[in-house]
Design a protein around this motif. Sequence first.
Motif, PDB file in Angstrom:
ATOM      1  N   LEU A   1      22.023 -13.411   1.907  1.00  0.00           N
ATOM      2  CA  LEU A   1      22.864 -13.483   0.710  1.00  0.00           C
ATOM      3  C   LEU A   1      22.521 -12.412  -0.313  1.00  0.00           C
ATOM      4  N   GLU A   2      21.265 -11.990  -0.340  1.00  0.00           N
ATOM      5  CA  GLU A   2      20.813 -11.032  -1.339  1.00  0.00           C
ATOM      6  C   GLU A   2      20.722  -9.608  -0.783  1.00  0.00           C
TER       7      GLU A   2
ATOM      8  N   ILE B   1      23.347 -22.518  -1.466  1.00  0.00           N
ATOM      9  CA  ILE B   1      24.242 -22.130  -0.370  1.00  0.00           C
ATOM     10  C   ILE B   1      23.498 -22.211   0.961  1.00  0.00           C
TER      11      ILE B   1
ATOM     12  N   LYS C   1      30.090 -10.445  -1.443  1.00  0.00           N
ATOM     13  CA  LYS C   1      29.270 -11.667  -1.414  1.00  0.00           C
ATOM     14  C   LYS C   1      29.911 -12.699  -0.480  1.00  0.00           C
TER      15      LYS C   1
ATOM     16  N   ASP D   1      22.139 -19.234  -4.808  1.00  0.00           N
ATOM     17  CA  ASP D   1      22.016 -18.768  -3.428  1.00  0.00           C
ATOM     18  C   ASP D   1      21.196 -19.755  -2.596  1.00  0.00           C
TER      19      ASP D   1
ATOM     20  N   LEU E   1      26.011 -15.603   6.821  1.00  0.00           N
ATOM     21  CA  LEU E   1      24.956 -16.619   6.750  1.00  0.00           C
ATOM     22  C   LEU E   1      25.300 -17.840   7.593  1.00  0.00           C
TER      23      LEU E   1
ATOM     24  N   LYS F   1      28.934 -11.925   3.005  1.00  0.00           N
ATOM     25  CA  LYS F   1      27.542 -12.306   3.266  1.00  0.00           C
ATOM     26  C   LYS F   1      27.432 -13.812   3.507  1.00  0.00           C
ATOM     27  N   VAL F   2      28.214 -14.595   2.766  1.00  0.00           N
ATOM     28  CA  VAL F   2      28.225 -16.046   2.973  1.00  0.00           C
ATOM     29  C   VAL F   2      28.687 -16.387   4.395  1.00  0.00           C
TER      30      VAL F   2
END
Length: 331
Positions: free
Chosen positions: A31-32, A220, A258, A217, A265, A261-262
Amino acid sequence: MSVVVDNSWNALADKAIDGQCLTMEEGLAVLEADNDELLPLMQASFLVRKHYFGKKVKLNMIINAKSGLCPEDCGYCSQSIVSSAPIEKYSLLDKDTLLAGAREALARQAGTYCIVASGRGPTERELNQVVEAVKEIRETMPLKICACLGILKEGQAERLAEAGVHRYNHNLNTSRTNYPSITSTHTYDQRVDTVEKAKSAGMSPCSGVIIGMNETDQEIVELAFALRALDADSIPINFLNAIPGTPLGKATPVLPLKALKVLALFRLICPTKEIRVAGGREVNLRSLQPLTLYAANSLFVGDYLTTEGQDIQADYQFIEDLGFEIEQYAI
């Protein structure tokens, strides 16, 4: 700065394919990740997606079978009792209308038809209406049926399963920690209990999230772990479409990078599951929507509950342009 860089993203893909779960640190790293790492990260998620699902894309269509009139206070929802959004309100649609929706789902090449009704949970009368419609759909059309009717009472899951409902959706929506800030009229545990009822009755459990509701984050990542533990077969990833008149109506949209990225993940933490790009993709991902399919293997097509979706021809076009293929389903 991310603790995972360059080709190390592929190590996470290997770990996922090997059946190992990412750690909290690895999940946060996804996420980062620096935006310059996005393409290697999406490639890693695609390795997992391709391993389990190839380049097939499942399509799903929703019908808003009952709109508004809901006593719950969910802060994201235009149909809740605390919403002043100007939406259409009506009681449960009749059988002929639900059947017409199923025929439209077939026309759109959707393999799953999702019957969604507002409210805390179905009354016996509403359950009877859904059961009768589902029986006829199953007898006449090659569709999977997903029902999303709210919190289920004892015996209701069994009736839906007997009628032929394949899948029951009840989203966790947000983390256990964040849950009280989103709604007060029911609990996180009640949602988990309904998913477990659906599983026990033999229906495939479908449960997902809404990203963009002031969660951290870490929350999540905790949600992804929770859905892995719940063994949800299908995981809709919604991105909040902030509707004026709702408590979250002024929330800031999720940035497109973002959002990707979610999705990466959830693919890495739930590698074997159907990851569905759901509500809010149009307003949050915008021009980057095609990249979602490098992590997700499923899309909703058409409109959502009270918001419009993207033109279906645009969806068909980016699926084709990417070299992916719509999965045809036959019972």
